[in-house]
Design an enzyme around this catalytic site. Sequence first.
Site, mmCIF file in Angstrom:
data_model
loop_
_atom_site.group_PDB
_atom_site.id
_atom_site.type_symbol
_atom_site.label_atom_id
_atom_site.label_comp_id
_atom_site.label_asym_id
_atom_site.label_seq_id
_atom_site.Cartn_x
_atom_site.Cartn_y
_atom_site.Cartn_z
ATOM 1 N N ASP A 250 0.724 -1.042 0.237
ATOM 2 C CA ASP A 250 -0.382 0.103 -0.084
ATOM 3 C C ASP A 250 1.261 1.292 -0.201
ATOM 4 O O ASP A 250 1.972 1.102 0.058
ATOM 5 C CB ASP A 250 -0.853 -0.011 1.257
ATOM 6 C CG ASP A 250 -1.703 0.591 0.365
ATOM 7 O OD1 ASP A 250 -1.941 1.422 0.135
ATOM 8 O OD2 ASP A 250 -2.957 1.226 1.381
HETATM 9 C C1 BGC Z 1 -5.055 3.557 -0.003
HETATM 10 C C2 BGC Z 1 -4.714 2.154 -1.639
HETATM 11 C C3 BGC Z 1 -5.047 3.321 -2.072
HETATM 12 C C4 BGC Z 1 -3.678 3.181 -3.010
HETATM 13 C C5 BGC Z 1 -3.143 4.218 -3.860
HETATM 14 C C6 BGC Z 1 -3.691 3.391 0.310
HETATM 15 O O1 BGC Z 1 -3.136 5.374 1.166
HETATM 16 O O2 BGC Z 1 -5.242 2.758 1.191
HETATM 17 O O3 BGC Z 1 -6.256 1.870 -1.297
HETATM 18 O O4 BGC Z 1 -4.993 1.810 -3.210
HETATM 19 O O5 BGC Z 1 -3.520 4.441 -1.775
HETATM 20 O O6 BGC Z 1 -3.673 5.055 -3.747
#
Ligand code: BGC
Length: 721
Positions: free
Chosen positions: A271
Amino acid sequence: MYTEYDSQIDVILKNMTLREKIGQLNQKNIPNDINKLEDFKEQIRRGEIGSVILADSMHAGNDPQRNIDTEFYDEFQRIATEESRNHIPLIYGRDVIHGHRTVYPIPLASAASFNPELIEKCYRNIAEEAANDGIHWTFSPMLDLCRDPRWGRIIEGPGEDPYVGARCAEACVKGFQGSNLSNDDSLVACAKHYIGYGASEGGRDYHRTEISDYSLYNYYLPAFRAALDAGIGTVMSSFNDINGQPVTSSKKYLTDILREYMGFEGFVVSDWTAVIQLKAQGVAETEADCAELAVNAGLDMDMMDECYINNLEELVRNGKVSETVIDTAVKRILRIKLAKGLFDKPYCRTVVYDRAQHLADARELAAESMVLLKNDNVLPLSKNSKIALFGPMRYERRALLGGWTLDGKACETPNFYEAMTEAIGKDNVFVGGEPTELHYDRSWEMWEMQRSDVVVLALGESEKVTGEACSLADISLGAAQKQLVKRAKASGKKVVGVFFCGRPIALEGVAEDLDAVLYAWHGGSQVANAACDILFGDTVPSGKTAVTFPRKTGHIPLYYNVTSSGRPCNCYYNNCDYASYIDGQATPYYPFGYGLSYTSFEYGKPVADNNEISLEELKKGNSIKISAEVKNIGEVDGKETVQLYIRDKVASQMRPMRELKDFKKLLIKKNESVTVTFELDYKKLGFYDSDGNYKVESGEFDVFVGENCLTENVITVCVYD
Ligand code: BGC
């Protein structure tokens, strides 16, 4: 499935330097600062970037300002495929969560449709629109089982039930990835957040979790397992720790369970900046330690923090990370790039799609997702009714689209007022002044209510109190809206509440004053039209809750698939006083699987083709067939979601008092009855032990067939050794 490319990849790997290999593991966004663009291009040219995330660095993909620009993307792709030494294409990823240009209901709402076929169709549409904008890969579906509606991200997932989660997962993956990943209109899907993020303590985002292995295998993993079975290409590891072990650096979760136990062949992306977060989580001292822990655990691609590209070369040189680990990660990433056909077709491709059809599908899914929670003989409304329309959501557009909407446009979204005037004409809708006004003029309110036939209140919550980092400590309706409900009640007219929300809100103290409650959710581009379809009877409501509605915030967590407490016996879902609360009964306000229709269905007793079956027969693939007659006894045709629950009465491990094992959504014409048959097979009767071994234990099972999880329509069958 994805290993078919491995010999081709071995040839590519032979020509790559260590730095170029590590480059494949590096995901970055396009810099906001135009002066940094040349550096970015140079990095691509040197083979130091494997993937581009189409997101703003400040907002982790939440910024709708960044416009799609396919020529811009092609320019970077040209550098990667023509000017870098290995000609390896970039893979472009974006958060295309529940829609692109056309926005569909938030996933928690679409789960309430109990219509996986329709979900799949809509996710196919999403893939077409996003692929046409040069996107190869979406960070969706989010499959976090969640029992806590305070958590803002509950909107992104399928709710509280592992079986519903699995069915939604399968539908989304099939929709996104299509019949062949290399088709121009397919997106690589990404199951996230693996694993346990939905169990964040207290519903506070990014918080710690405690999950036993038994719960992991039985509740949190099934949706991911279904996504893997449907052929998902990628998985995103989650921010949270489980029992003190960050998932980002956990070999147990990323390798032992995901790869060895579940057989995943695609790649895992972290993530957003989660690798470097290992320092803050207190398991790594330096950035190099973070990279070492994550890559050795089995995390293939580093999203945004450049921990890998800055540290892995040195870590390989000093023997802390073996080059084989890097090769394996590269191999997994290249499998997906090859499967997506990026080596043959690296540039943006035009995908022709039918926007009008997408909007029609969005309207259908929005309507099927809506749950009629209460109806004291008021709905459907006549199209000749004079309606007083009040409430903060009546002119709202953006909130209707829901959180994680990056590309859908509020200005293209009809608001509830527009939808209603379209349905019944402007003269029939009383709003107390100019409909464009932004402020709320209360002086007209009572006058308008009293000259109307019925009051419709557009209530709900902003999308800004849902989604990432947007948890709430109190999930009840805001004070001003509660007062509005009281004033509407005082008008003496029938009052209908239409709720545009992301989460199930606590409706005790509010719903009692409403004659009808239609839960429309943040239902996307067409939610306002769909709500009018239901209000005026063009569509018969058929949604059922995929998550429990608690009476009060303090009753959380409240979910249906609980074990029996033992004191007193047979207390289910807090339906007994002294296992509940002294200051208020904590039964659900609306239970899981619940939803009304404009007709009613009568259930016949379930019957089994055989009351008993041996374990051996089950293992051979035989099953007990359970049937029940369901009759539409009302005045209109309607769809019913017939639900099958089981209870394993005595087992080596306490088993839930109800577990959903199957459902069928059927259109049943008025006065007609259908016989619904379910197969109770090996896959439905067992559970996992704490080591992940699946087993069916002999003994008696109660099998319930009914309209929601409180059904008592039961038959007992037996499995013998
Ligand atoms: C979120 C994810 C997301 C990623 C990319 C993160 O902060 O937890 O769900 O896909 O950002 O934007």
